[in-house]
Design an enzyme around this catalytic site. Structure first.
Site, PDB file in Angstrom:
ATOM      1  CG  HIS A  53      43.698 -59.825  -8.576  1.00 17.73           C
ATOM      2  ND1 HIS A  53      44.990 -60.043  -9.011  1.00 17.73           N
ATOM      3  CD2 HIS A  53      43.666 -60.239  -7.278  1.00 17.73           C
ATOM      4  CE1 HIS A  53      45.706 -60.554  -8.017  1.00 17.73           C
ATOM      5  NE2 HIS A  53      44.929 -60.691  -6.965  1.00 17.73           N
ATOM      6  CD  GLU A  55      43.646 -55.692 -12.972  1.00  8.18           C
ATOM      7  OE1 GLU A  55      43.324 -56.427 -12.015  1.00  8.18           O
ATOM      8  OE2 GLU A  55      44.541 -54.828 -12.895  1.00  8.18           O
ATOM      9  CB  CYS A  83      49.054 -59.649 -11.062  1.00 10.10           C
ATOM     10  SG  CYS A  83      47.621 -60.745 -11.184  1.00 10.10           S
ATOM     11  CB  CYS A  86      44.936 -59.709 -14.087  1.00  5.22           C
ATOM     12  SG  CYS A  86      44.127 -59.978 -12.500  1.00  5.22           S
TER      13      CYS A  86
END
Ligand SMILES: [Zn+2]
Length: 157
Positions: A53, A55, A83, A86
């Site tokens: 992801h 992040e 999420c 993260c």
């Protein structure tokens, strides 16, 4: 009042870049004292790792360049709310503040996917305080790329 828009717009631009590169529409930047230090975008497909992801990629990049004491004075700007994974990574990184444009709830409405855990639900449980700002007035601007992307790509998730 502090203006988050230039940094969120840069994160949104990265979310569009991720799609152009064959990945999912998420982008993040790390900022200190009004300057962008690092940039990252989602790379789940091109990196063959569904935890890539934006992040997560940014936190790992940040950790390679800076120690947690430095990161405590940094802000992670991200196009869409992180999420739970993260948010946990942001907590462990030492980054002091996180600002997002599009909420996890808004993403869920569009994409119908996600962990549907607000980032504050993770970050407010930590022993270390992480300031959370968002969603912002750029939520719909950040959501545009999701509205474009997810209806075409849900079968891949
Ligand atoms: Zn994530």
């Amino acid at each position: 009042m502090e203006n988050h828009e230039p940094f969120l717009r840069e994160a949104i631009a990265l979310s569009k870049s991720a799609v152009a590169n064959g990945d999912e529409p998420f982008g993040s930047v790390l900022v200190k004292d009004g300057a962008v230090l690092l940039r990252a975008e989602n790379s789940v497909f091109t990196g063959h790792d569904m935890t890539n992801h934006a992040e997560m990629n940014l936190v790992k990049l940040a950790a390679r360049h800076h120690d947690p004491a430095f990161l405590a004075d940094c802000t992670l700007y991200t196009s869409t709310e992180p999420c739970a994974m993260c948010s946990g990574a942001i907590y462990w990184s030492g980054i002091g503040r996180m600002v997002f444009a599009c909420s996890e709830t808004r993403l869920g409405e569009i994409a119908g996917i996600g962990l549907n855990v607000p980032s504050r639900a993770v970050l407010q449980t930590g022993a270390r305080a992480v300031t959370v700002v968002g969603p912002t007035n750029l939520e719909e601007e950040a959501a545009e790329v999701h509205q474009e992307f997810w209806p075409k790509h849900l079968s891949k998730v």
